[in-house]
Design a protein around this motif. Structure first.
Motif, PDB file in Angstrom:
ATOM      1  N   UNK A   1      64.198  26.618  58.845  1.00 18.02           N
ATOM      2  CA  UNK A   1      63.883  28.023  58.516  1.00 18.02           C
ATOM      3  C   UNK A   1      64.937  28.943  59.115  1.00 18.02           C
ATOM      4  N   UNK A   2      65.350  28.621  60.337  1.00 21.26           N
ATOM      5  CA  UNK A   2      66.379  29.444  60.992  1.00 21.26           C
ATOM      6  C   UNK A   2      67.706  29.356  60.239  1.00 21.26           C
ATOM      7  N   UNK A   3      68.081  28.124  59.871  1.00 24.33           N
ATOM      8  CA  UNK A   3      69.349  27.943  59.145  1.00 24.33           C
ATOM      9  C   UNK A   3      69.344  28.683  57.810  1.00 24.33           C
ATOM     10  N   UNK A   4      68.181  28.733  57.168  1.00 19.19           N
ATOM     11  CA  UNK A   4      68.088  29.419  55.864  1.00 19.19           C
ATOM     12  C   UNK A   4      67.965  30.931  56.037  1.00 19.19           C
ATOM     13  N   UNK A   5      67.945  31.355  57.267  1.00 18.18           N
ATOM     14  CA  UNK A   5      67.861  32.796  57.581  1.00 18.18           C
ATOM     15  C   UNK A   5      66.570  33.432  57.053  1.00 18.18           C
ATOM     16  N   UNK A   6      65.486  32.692  57.122  1.00 22.30           N
ATOM     17  CA  UNK A   6      64.195  33.238  56.691  1.00 22.30           C
ATOM     18  C   UNK A   6      63.721  34.203  57.774  1.00 22.30           C
ATOM     19  N   UNK A   7      63.640  35.467  57.400  1.00 26.42           N
ATOM     20  CA  UNK A   7      63.278  36.486  58.383  1.00 26.42           C
ATOM     21  C   UNK A   7      61.801  36.835  58.299  1.00 26.42           C
ATOM     22  N   UNK A   8      61.289  36.871  57.093  1.00 23.29           N
ATOM     23  CA  UNK A   8      59.869  37.204  56.970  1.00 23.29           C
ATOM     24  C   UNK A   8      59.221  36.262  55.949  1.00 23.29           C
ATOM     25  N   UNK A   9      57.968  35.950  56.187  1.00 19.62           N
ATOM     26  CA  UNK A   9      57.201  35.106  55.268  1.00 19.62           C
ATOM     27  C   UNK A   9      55.873  35.809  54.999  1.00 19.62           C
ATOM     28  N   UNK A  10      55.596  36.052  53.762  1.00 17.27           N
ATOM     29  CA  UNK A  10      54.281  36.582  53.401  1.00 17.27           C
ATOM     30  C   UNK A  10      53.453  35.492  52.739  1.00 17.27           C
ATOM     31  N   UNK A  11      52.187  35.487  53.023  1.00 13.81           N
ATOM     32  CA  UNK A  11      51.274  34.823  52.108  1.00 13.81           C
ATOM     33  C   UNK A  11      50.965  35.887  51.065  1.00 13.81           C
ATOM     34  N   UNK A  12      51.607  35.749  49.914  1.00 11.45           N
ATOM     35  CA  UNK A  12      51.615  36.802  48.901  1.00 11.45           C
ATOM     36  C   UNK A  12      50.669  36.400  47.777  1.00 11.45           C
ATOM     37  N   UNK A  13      49.565  37.119  47.683  1.00  9.08           N
ATOM     38  CA  UNK A  13      48.508  36.733  46.749  1.00  9.08           C
ATOM     39  C   UNK A  13      48.130  37.894  45.850  1.00  9.08           C
ATOM     40  N   UNK A  14      48.064  37.607  44.558  1.00 13.26           N
ATOM     41  CA  UNK A  14      47.567  38.585  43.589  1.00 13.26           C
ATOM     42  C   UNK A  14      46.485  37.904  42.766  1.00 13.26           C
ATOM     43  N   UNK A  15      45.284  38.394  42.929  1.00  7.72           N
ATOM     44  CA  UNK A  15      44.131  37.867  42.195  1.00  7.72           C
ATOM     45  C   UNK A  15      43.825  38.850  41.069  1.00  7.72           C
ATOM     46  N   UNK A  16      43.932  38.402  39.825  1.00  7.23           N
ATOM     47  CA  UNK A  16      43.672  39.320  38.700  1.00  7.23           C
ATOM     48  C   UNK A  16      42.349  39.024  37.999  1.00  7.23           C
ATOM     49  N   UNK A  17      41.492  38.235  38.628  1.00  7.23           N
ATOM     50  CA  UNK A  17      40.240  37.896  37.953  1.00  7.23           C
ATOM     51  C   UNK A  17      39.350  39.132  37.775  1.00  7.23           C
ATOM     52  N   UNK A  18      38.831  39.288  36.579  1.00  7.23           N
ATOM     53  CA  UNK A  18      37.944  40.417  36.307  1.00  7.23           C
ATOM     54  C   UNK A  18      36.739  39.941  35.503  1.00  7.23           C
ATOM     55  N   UNK A  19      35.681  40.730  35.603  1.00  8.78           N
ATOM     56  CA  UNK A  19      34.472  40.446  34.828  1.00  8.78           C
ATOM     57  C   UNK A  19      34.158  41.673  33.982  1.00  8.78           C
ATOM     58  N   UNK A  20      33.390  41.489  32.924  1.00 14.61           N
ATOM     59  CA  UNK A  20      32.963  42.661  32.152  1.00 14.61           C
ATOM     60  C   UNK A  20      31.940  43.511  32.923  1.00 14.61           C
ATOM     61  N   UNK A  21      31.371  42.928  33.959  1.00 16.19           N
ATOM     62  CA  UNK A  21      30.403  43.669  34.773  1.00 16.19           C
ATOM     63  C   UNK A  21      31.172  44.406  35.856  1.00 16.19           C
ATOM     64  N   UNK A  22      31.372  45.692  35.662  1.00 11.75           N
ATOM     65  CA  UNK A  22      32.193  46.448  36.601  1.00 11.75           C
ATOM     66  C   UNK A  22      31.507  46.608  37.936  1.00 11.75           C
ATOM     67  N   UNK A  23      32.306  46.741  38.973  1.00 13.06           N
ATOM     68  CA  UNK A  23      31.781  47.117  40.276  1.00 13.06           C
ATOM     69  C   UNK A  23      31.009  48.411  40.153  1.00 13.06           C
ATOM     70  N   UNK A  24      29.815  48.414  40.684  1.00 11.64           N
ATOM     71  CA  UNK A  24      29.031  49.649  40.720  1.00 11.64           C
ATOM     72  C   UNK A  24      29.262  50.357  42.059  1.00 11.64           C
ATOM     73  N   UNK A  25      28.839  51.604  42.118  1.00 14.75           N
ATOM     74  CA  UNK A  25      28.929  52.266  43.416  1.00 14.75           C
ATOM     75  C   UNK A  25      28.013  51.551  44.400  1.00 14.75           C
ATOM     76  N   UNK A  26      28.403  51.543  45.659  1.00 15.08           N
ATOM     77  CA  UNK A  26      27.637  50.895  46.722  1.00 15.08           C
ATOM     78  C   UNK A  26      27.490  49.391  46.532  1.00 15.08           C
ATOM     79  N   UNK A  27      28.511  48.817  45.910  1.00 10.83           N
ATOM     80  CA  UNK A  27      28.498  47.369  45.698  1.00 10.83           C
ATOM     81  C   UNK A  27      29.865  46.831  46.113  1.00 10.83           C
ATOM     82  N   UNK A  28      29.870  45.721  46.845  1.00  7.82           N
ATOM     83  CA  UNK A  28      31.122  45.058  47.178  1.00  7.82           C
ATOM     84  C   UNK A  28      31.222  43.811  46.311  1.00  7.82           C
ATOM     85  N   UNK A  29      32.272  43.766  45.529  1.00 12.70           N
ATOM     86  CA  UNK A  29      32.464  42.652  44.598  1.00 12.70           C
ATOM     87  C   UNK A  29      33.697  41.866  45.025  1.00 12.70           C
ATOM     88  N   UNK A  30      33.593  40.562  45.034  1.00 15.60           N
ATOM     89  CA  UNK A  30      34.740  39.744  45.448  1.00 15.60           C
ATOM     90  C   UNK A  30      34.670  38.373  44.778  1.00 15.60           C
TER      91      UNK A  30
END
Ligand SMILES: NC(=O)c1ccc[n+]([C@@H]2O[C@H](COP(=O)([O-])OP(=O)(O)OC[C@H]3O[C@@H](n4cnc5c(N)ncnc54)[C@H](O)[C@@H]3O)[C@@H](O)[C@H]2O)c1
Ligand SMILES: NC(=O)c1ccc[n+]([C@@H]2O[C@H](COP(=O)([O-])OP(=O)(O)OC[C@H]3O[C@@H](n4cnc5c(N)ncnc54)[C@H](O)[C@@H]3O)[C@@H](O)[C@H]2O)c1
Lengths: 469, 469
Positions: free
Chosen positions: A192-221
């Motif tokens: 990693x040092x030789x490759x000059x890796x300075x920063x590593x992110x666990x980079x995640x994008x979750x695009x899953x959606x449902x037709x049932x939208x989040x309502x107010x006062x609701x935590x959806x995950x």
């Protein structure tokens, strides 16, 4: 037996039977030589009886506490069993101690405290960090070297990403004309040092959606809401690289342990960072504390004469599903007063992908993302009771369990200690497409417009440039 | 004639025919003695011909520029006409000058520069602020006192909220046992001072949603996307109150004009603040610059011997629809590179309310919110081509137009100069429920957990306590 990946004659004891455990179970039944009569479930939900009895698995509904856990669990545990802890609100360390006493293998997808531990403001931010939880687990391991294998933090992230990281380092090395095969921690760190890796992110994008939208006062995950809120309210934590020139005003250090990581004096759910994935391009994600930020930074540390001379900055940059972004926005807006309703989305998901991997920054070829791109349709085809997110985690758990069964006397280990080729090989059928992709993005792209910003223009991958708030 | 609210014999010339103008037109046809042959539309959209010809209104499709606007518009304008500017990217001042020359009445829902003006970084942040645009309009008015009435910033907000504010002050006065009826600017300002109003938010929560979810690379909103992005990229601006003890590090002042407001050296779309509405409770909204933040602060300034002794802090705290929150999040994550697709939601809206009003903070009775609570169903019942958001704006435009027709020689005026009772009376049929509601919320509620925060514990309504980032 063709699908079976390891020999195993004990019982499996699930602690917790939420989104992840439900997703793990079908993989176990497929790939482990176990039948439902050799499985037990202990969890707090009143509504899991049905699915357990559908499989014919004995189900014990109880809320484990510091007071009752031994009474409840001791009768269930026999030497050679495997405890799979997929609960929230139950101390991982307590369970590990019990398993060790009983000669029982152990796996966990995180390291959790007893309920309330993440936000117990009578203890310091340092004490309620993942750093402290990890140090306690490692300390327990050092006190009891060898003995029944206990893997902590082996899901997707933490978990699989430690394997992705190694493969990513090999890929970037190859593209840099290097022919290497590190065999020790030290050699991986040097690479990693030789490759000059300075920063590593666990980079995640979750695009899953449902037709049932989040309502107010609701935590959806797409996975545990209690889990997400819990870690979201811990201090934001990151492995702190040797290239960093700008100390964050609100950062804290730990007075004990490996010293590979620092924390910010604010919740991760209130901390956004700039990152990049091949599908999404640039985005703002949450810097939620995760054990891999610490363990990977620790693992990739290079020392010369006891002095740290190299370490990358490592942290999570989580863009959860759109409804979860809105849920966090609402939660933040109400100063962390939890929504009264929580909804885990699974069968109602209509479309989307969980794009989860590591982003390596600093090599001259550009930033390099490596990871899993798993769509909801493929996840459903692969295994029942899953969405794309839980299946990536379940795949990591399966890989860990196989590794532990094949290597039953390693004591306490982390994902970084698992052979990455085995890990990926076992998990791969459940990870969709595995993608490696370069980008020319840096966190300085399109900055300073329409206002000048306080950035370090000379060194793109400074955390100062990556941090949003 | 029973619905007709004023006598008017000229032509109406619409500049722009987007979400607001489409919503305004049916109200005009209902409440003004005009027929389609006395209406003209000039706008840039290629796809408005149909709706114009449905009404039988001549439609000219052209993009107005600094170079062509006189050539295009002069032939259309005759003394006694009314220009209704509901465009984006067209200079309000240029149109106002033209209308004055021609003896044409004028109304605008904002004060806009020519295209690109909001983000022209060759001019200073001060110069591209709404403060500067407002000062230029006021200066034009001072140079030409009297003459055809030209109302700037008369929609919902800016617009109706200036009327709501006065009614709110009267209501709070009454609840404090005061029997008052201010007749001048000075008396309104004194009343606000007597009631100890320290901060005023335009506190808006839009909950309108559609079954068609925001897609990636799409900006979805309930009104102009160009308009929202434009103002979102201007500096965050706020009327700056005399009670403020903590100067924001990144704030700037103006070297000219009324000095009632300051700006922050960052886009409003990147600036969140804590606020409260009766329906939503506590929330984080965007501090988007708006003319009312400046005009209300200016209007409520009390001077003694030329010295400013009282002024409230005034700003917007906008929680747009959930899909718009996600759109802003994506836009921010891509450093303001606009999404290629823009979608204005209207007919596909399934449910939701636009809750729009003023929040008065500081009086001993608690915070007091006063405004309109308009649901999508009621909006649809009231007028075609509207959603809840556009109808609130259209109602404000109607009220302004009626005021101008009845008072045609006022020169340049702002919403604060309009009699609030008339304004509310004209608009009310289109505002749903008008609600006044106290709350015990302050921005210190539930703070300092699970981390200590840099707050001023002794003075809740300091901007320092309200600002998020
Ligand atoms: N490493 C990873 O990639 C990863 C990813 C997702 C989740 N996780 C972790 O996996 C764990 C489970 O996640 P999930 O999505 O299945 O959570 P979940 O919220 O869906 O389920 C939690 C389970 O824990 C049980 N539980 C709660 N309190 C309990 C108690 N006192 N005693 C016994 N059981 C109790 C609940 O009954 C439930 O069955 C969490 O710790 C989470 O952080 C890790
Ligand atoms: N005060 C308020 O409450 C309030 C609320 C909403 C919108 N607004 C303002 O109202 C205005 C219109 O909003 P909208 O939602 O209808 O916008 P929109 O984006 O839906 O429509 C804009 C219109 O302007 C036209 N246009 C664009 N460039 C033009 C040009 N060069 N020449 C002529 N026409 C041009 C477009 O063709 C379109 O008809 C904006 O200025 C917005 O900021 C005010």
């Amino acid at each position: 037996m063709e699908n079976k990946l390891a020999n195993f004659t004990g019982k499996i004891i699930f602690i917790g039977f939420g989104s992840i455990a439900k997703g793990v179970l079908p993989l176990f039944l497929r790939h482990l030589p176990v039948t439902p009569d050799r499985i037990r479930i202990v969890a707090a939900d009143p509504d899991n009886e049905q699915i357990a009895s559908h499989y014919g698995i004995p189900y014990q509904q109880i809320s484990l506490t510091e007071e009752n856990y031994r009474t409840v669990l001791e009768p269930l545990l026999e030497k050679g069993d495997f405890m799979v802890n997929l609960s929230v609100f139950v101390s991982s360390l307590a369970l590990m101690e019990l398993c060790r006493e009983k000669g029982v293998l152990y796996i966990d997808t995180s390291i959790e405290p007893w309920e309330g531990g993440y936000t117990d403001t009578t203890s310091s931010a340092s004490d309620r960090s993942n750093y402290a939880l990890r140090e306690a687990a490692l300390e327990f391991g050092r006190k009891h070297p060898g003995g029944p294998t206990a893997i902590v933090c082996q899901g997707a992230n933490p978990g699989m990403v430690s394997g992705f990281l190694k493969q990513a380092l090999l890929n970037v090395a190859k593209d840099n004309g290097m022919n290497v095969k590190p065999a020790t921690r030290e050699e991986w760190a040097l690479l990693a040092q030789q490759l000059n890796i300075r920063a590593i992110h666990v980079a995640e994008r979750d695009t899953q959606t449902t037709p049932v939208r989040k309502k107010r006062n609701e935590f959806v995950n797409t996975w545990s809401i209690d889990g997400f809120i819990g870690e979201g309210l811990q201090p934001a934590e990151l492995g702190w690289g040797t290239h960093e020139k700008h100390w964050p005003d609100d950062a804290g250090t730990h007075s004990f342990g490996c010293k590979a990581a620092i924390y910010l004096n604010q919740p991760g759910a209130a901390t956004q960072v700039r990152s990049w994935t091949p599908m999404e391009g640039p985005y703002h994600g949450f810097l939620i504390t995760h054990s891999e930020s610490i363990s990977i930074a620790d693992y990739l540390t290079v020392r010369e004469n006891g002095e740290v001379v190299y370490r990358p900055t490592v942290h999570y940059a989580y863009h959860p599903s759109d409804d979860a972004v809105l849920s966090v926005h609402e939660l933040t807006g109400k100063n962390w007063q939890e929504q009264p309703v929580k909804r885990l989305m699974r069968d109602e998901i209509e479309e989307g992908v969980d794009e989860l991997g590591v982003l390596l920054m600093g090599n001259a070829k550009g930033v390099y993302w490596y990871g899993s791109h798993l769509g909801i349709d493929e996840a459903r085809k692969s295994a029942p009771y899953n969405n794309a997110t839980t299946l990536q985690v379940a795949a990591g758990v399966l890989a860990g369990v196989i590794w532990a069964i094949r290597n039953p006397e390693l004591g306490v280990i982390e994902p970084d200690d698992i052979d990455h080729e085995t890990m990926i090989a076992v998990a791969q059928p459940y990870l969709g497409e595995i993608i490696g992709s370069y980008g020319q993005w840096t966190p300085l792209e399109n900055r300073n417009w329409p206002f000048e910003e306080d950035i370090d223009p000379d060194d793109p991958f400074q955390f100062k440039n990556i941090r949003v708030n």
